[in-house]
Design a protein around this motif. Structure first.
Motif, short mmCIF file in Angstrom:
data_model
loop_
_atom_site.label_atom_id
_atom_site.label_comp_id
_atom_site.label_asym_id
_atom_site.label_seq_id
_atom_site.Cartn_x
_atom_site.Cartn_y
_atom_site.Cartn_z
N TYR A 424 -18.66 -45.09 -4.26
CA TYR A 424 -17.33 -44.63 -3.82
C TYR A 424 -17.05 -43.18 -4.20
O TYR A 424 -15.89 -42.75 -4.23
CB TYR A 424 -16.21 -45.54 -4.36
N GLY A 425 -18.12 -42.43 -4.50
CA GLY A 425 -17.94 -41.04 -4.90
C GLY A 425 -18.79 -40.11 -4.07
O GLY A 425 -18.98 -40.30 -2.86
N ASN A 426 -19.35 -39.10 -4.76
CA ASN A 426 -20.12 -38.05 -4.09
C ASN A 426 -21.36 -37.75 -4.90
O ASN A 426 -21.44 -38.11 -6.07
CB ASN A 426 -19.26 -36.78 -3.96
N GLY A 427 -22.32 -37.07 -4.26
CA GLY A 427 -23.53 -36.70 -4.97
C GLY A 427 -24.10 -35.39 -4.45
O GLY A 427 -23.75 -34.94 -3.34
N THR A 428 -24.96 -34.79 -5.27
CA THR A 428 -25.65 -33.56 -4.89
C THR A 428 -27.16 -33.76 -5.01
O THR A 428 -27.62 -34.67 -5.71
CB THR A 428 -25.26 -32.38 -5.81
N THR A 429 -27.91 -32.88 -4.37
CA THR A 429 -29.37 -32.94 -4.47
C THR A 429 -29.82 -32.79 -5.92
O THR A 429 -30.69 -33.53 -6.39
CB THR A 429 -30.00 -31.84 -3.60
N ALA A 430 -29.20 -31.87 -6.65
CA ALA A 430 -29.60 -31.64 -8.04
C ALA A 430 -29.37 -32.89 -8.88
O ALA A 430 -30.18 -33.22 -9.77
CB ALA A 430 -28.83 -30.45 -8.62
N GLU A 431 -28.28 -33.61 -8.61
CA GLU A 431 -28.03 -34.85 -9.35
C GLU A 431 -29.09 -35.90 -9.02
O GLU A 431 -29.54 -36.64 -9.90
CB GLU A 431 -26.63 -35.39 -9.02
N PHE A 432 -29.51 -35.95 -7.77
CA PHE A 432 -30.53 -36.93 -7.40
C PHE A 432 -31.88 -36.62 -8.04
O PHE A 432 -32.54 -37.50 -8.60
CB PHE A 432 -30.69 -37.03 -5.87
N THR A 433 -32.28 -35.36 -7.99
CA THR A 433 -33.60 -35.02 -8.54
C THR A 433 -33.61 -35.19 -10.07
O THR A 433 -34.61 -35.63 -10.64
CB THR A 433 -34.03 -33.59 -8.14
N ALA A 434 -32.46 -34.91 -10.69
CA ALA A 434 -32.38 -35.12 -12.15
C ALA A 434 -32.51 -36.60 -12.48
O ALA A 434 -33.19 -36.99 -13.44
CB ALA A 434 -31.07 -34.55 -12.69
N LEU A 435 -31.86 -37.45 -11.68
CA LEU A 435 -31.94 -38.90 -11.90
C LEU A 435 -33.38 -39.40 -11.72
O LEU A 435 -33.86 -40.22 -12.50
CB LEU A 435 -31.00 -39.63 -10.92
N ALA A 436 -34.05 -38.87 -10.70
CA ALA A 436 -35.43 -39.29 -10.45
C ALA A 436 -36.33 -38.92 -11.64
O ALA A 436 -37.19 -39.71 -12.05
CB ALA A 436 -35.96 -38.64 -9.16
N GLU A 437 -36.10 -37.75 -12.21
CA GLU A 437 -36.90 -37.33 -13.38
C GLU A 437 -36.56 -38.19 -14.59
O GLU A 437 -37.45 -38.58 -15.35
CB GLU A 437 -36.65 -35.85 -13.69
N LYS A 438 -35.29 -38.50 -14.75
CA LYS A 438 -34.86 -39.28 -15.91
C LYS A 438 -35.47 -40.69 -15.84
O LYS A 438 -36.04 -41.18 -16.83
CB LYS A 438 -33.34 -39.37 -15.93
N ILE A 439 -35.37 -41.34 -14.69
CA ILE A 439 -35.86 -42.73 -14.60
C ILE A 439 -37.39 -42.78 -14.64
O ILE A 439 -37.96 -43.66 -15.28
CB ILE A 439 -35.29 -43.41 -13.34
N SER A 440 -38.04 -41.83 -14.00
CA SER A 440 -39.51 -41.87 -13.97
C SER A 440 -40.12 -41.30 -15.25
O SER A 440 -41.28 -41.58 -15.56
CB SER A 440 -40.04 -41.07 -12.78
N GLY A 441 -39.35 -40.48 -15.94
CA GLY A 441 -39.90 -39.79 -17.11
C GLY A 441 -40.92 -38.73 -16.73
O GLY A 441 -41.72 -38.29 -17.57
N GLN A 442 -40.91 -38.33 -15.46
CA GLN A 442 -41.89 -37.33 -15.00
C GLN A 442 -41.20 -36.00 -14.66
O GLN A 442 -40.04 -35.98 -14.29
CB GLN A 442 -42.60 -37.83 -13.73
N ASP A 443 -41.98 -34.94 -14.77
CA ASP A 443 -41.53 -33.63 -14.29
C ASP A 443 -41.84 -33.57 -12.79
O ASP A 443 -43.01 -33.51 -12.40
CB ASP A 443 -42.26 -32.51 -15.05
N LEU A 444 -40.79 -33.63 -11.97
CA LEU A 444 -40.97 -33.70 -10.52
C LEU A 444 -40.61 -32.39 -9.83
O LEU A 444 -40.44 -32.34 -8.61
CB LEU A 444 -40.12 -34.85 -9.95
#
Ligand code: ARG
Ligand code: ZN
Length: 468
Positions: A424-444
């Motif tokens: 019910y909110g909003n998102g940015t590309t930077a927030e998505f890529t940061a989340l992907a790095e956080k969950i995967s533990g990888q430098d993407l």
């Protein structure tokens, strides 16, 4: 900042900042004059009457908002002819500026955090109003369509027209009896005969909704209603102007909405809204589909070769990616289109019609080297390529590269966490890529730089790894 704060002379009481006008934009990178600043809308009550024969729309929109600054003037985005505006029970003055700005001066300043009730009375023939170089209102043989992205609200209700200011909606429209008027959400009451020859249809959206996702479809439709296993209303509508062949293909696709959205919710998280369904539009009207909240609208042409479940999968995937989680700025549009396109790949994979890797390989090999998909960066496509191949196909290819890099468990956890965190909110590309790095533990960083930010053809990780 107590030491430097202004105080009323001699009293020690902090002075109010001088009341100031709200701004004509909300800060969007691509569309600086879309949306407005100075207030936040909580609810729109849109009460209209529409006559297909004349394309005349009249009515009243009541906006319940909160001032986010001491406000002595504010803007709405709107193009129809306004006859009166009241702000907090007093007549306001208003003037038009540019092609879609309505500048409102209330009789009294509204202070920060204060409630604003804005009542706008208006009328007009929407198809005659040109703004941003076109009219987004579509007249059909038997009615009209208010369906578009990003521009559509201006032609039928005054608003703070940007996905960062979501609100709940009541839409009620009187149309000649025998004609249907369809909008988002559920019907709080059945259509009622309100005067000689007119019937009023009422719709309600209970969850926060972006202005561009509110729709109005008027015309002669066959309605099919049902209830899902979890008790949600399914409300489907098929234009009576569809040929029998189009109608069969449309029904064989849209009648599967509950099944498709149940499957999507196993991947993306719980269905975010209170109702489901789809509307299939008259042939020759609109040529795209739009993910209107709770109830996408589909061009008839999607069904010209019979059933097309991909487009149903795509528009309903947007209910998570686009509608519940909306772009914080239009430049992040790949967060909508890349994800909805990747949902189609997953549907293909599930139905043994080709894996996501097959589709990736096909697209990678098929697009010519000089095609816009390679010369456009999905994370910054510009307005000309807002709905271009880079946003849709390269956006989906980016997600596939992410999946290959992090593995299925992390990939699907990233998707579900994204829809949960930004629900019910909003998102940015930077927030998505940061989340992907956080969950995967990888430098993407290298992956996202190559696939999202660089206007040239990337080398896929899978390809470079398997190179002889
Ligand atoms: N979001 C829509 C879709 O899924 C696209 C709308 C494009 N708008 C347009 N005027 N062509 O695919
Ligand atoms: Zn889409």
């Amino acid at each position: 900042m107590a030491a430097t704060a202004l105080t009323l002379a001699g009293t020690g009481v902090p002075a109010q900042a001088a009341p100031a006008p709200g701004g004509p934009g909300i800060g969007d990178t691509y569309y600086p004059d879309y949306g407005n600043s100075g207030y936040d809308v909580g609810h729109y009550d849109i009460r209209l009457r529409y006559t297909p024969a004349t394309d005349k729309l009249t009515g009243t929109t009541t906006i319940l908002a909160t001032a986010t600054q001491d406000l002595n003037r504010f803007n709405l985005d709107f193009v129809l002819d306004v006859s009166s505006i009241y702000v907090n029970n007093r007549p306001a003055t208003f003037a038009r500026e540019g092609d879609h700005e309505l500048v409102v001066t209330p009789a009294r300043t509204v202070s920060t955090g204060g409630a604003m009730t804005v009542v706008v009375q208006y009328s007009g023939v929407p198809s005659t109003k040109v703004a941003a170089g076109f009219t987004a209102w579509t007249k059909t043989a038997d009615g009209a369509l208010a369906i578009g992205e990003p521009e559509i609200a201006w032609w039928w209700f005054p608003s703070n027209d940007h996905p960062t200011d979501k609100a709940t909606f009541d839409v009620s429209v009187a149309v000649p009896t025998g004609v249907e008027a369809i909008s988002n959400g559920t019907m709080p009451r059945p259509p009622v005969q309100e005067s000689l020859g007119y019937t009023r249809w009422s719709w309600r959206s209970l969850k926060p909704q972006a202005t561009y996702l509110a729709f109005l479809t008027v015309g002669q439709y066959d309605i099919a209603t049902d209830t899902t296993a979890n008790g949600q209303t399914v409300y489907n509508a098929y234009s009576q102007l569809l040929t029998p062949e189009l109608r069969d293909g449309a029904r064989a696709s849209v009648e599967r909405t509950a099944e498709i959205t149940d499957w999507e919710s196993t991947i993306f998280g719980p269905w975010p809204f209170e109702a489901r369904g789809g509307v299939v539009l008259p042939p020759g009207s609109i040529s795209f589909a739009l993910e209107n909240q709770t109830r996408p609208n589909f061009a008839a042409s999607f069904f010209r070769r019979g059933a097309n479940t991909s487009v149903v999968v795509h528009e309903n995937a947007h209910q998570w990616f686009g509608d519940s989680v909306s772009v914080a700025d239009w430049q992040h549009i790949w967060l909508n289109e890349g994800f909805a396109s990747y949902a189609e790949w997953l549907w293909s994979e599930k139905n043994d019609e080709g894996t996501a890797q097959d589709i990736f390989d096909y697209l990678y090999a098929t697009y010519p080297d000089d095609a816009s998909i390679w010369t456009t960066a999905p994370a910054d496509p510009g307005t000309a390529e807002l709905f271009g191949d880079a946003v849709y196909d390269r956006g989906a290819m980016t997600l596939h590269q992410l999946r290959v890099a992090v593995g299925d468990d992390a990939f699907f956890e990233i998707l579900r966490t994204w829809t949960a965190d930004h629900r019910y909110g909003n998102g940015t590309t930077a927030e998505f890529t940061a989340l992907a790095e956080k969950i995967s533990g990888q430098d993407l960083n290298a992956l996202f730089q190559a696939w999202l930010y660089t206007p040239s053809k990337p080398v896929p990780a899978s390809k470079s790894l398997t190179k002889p």
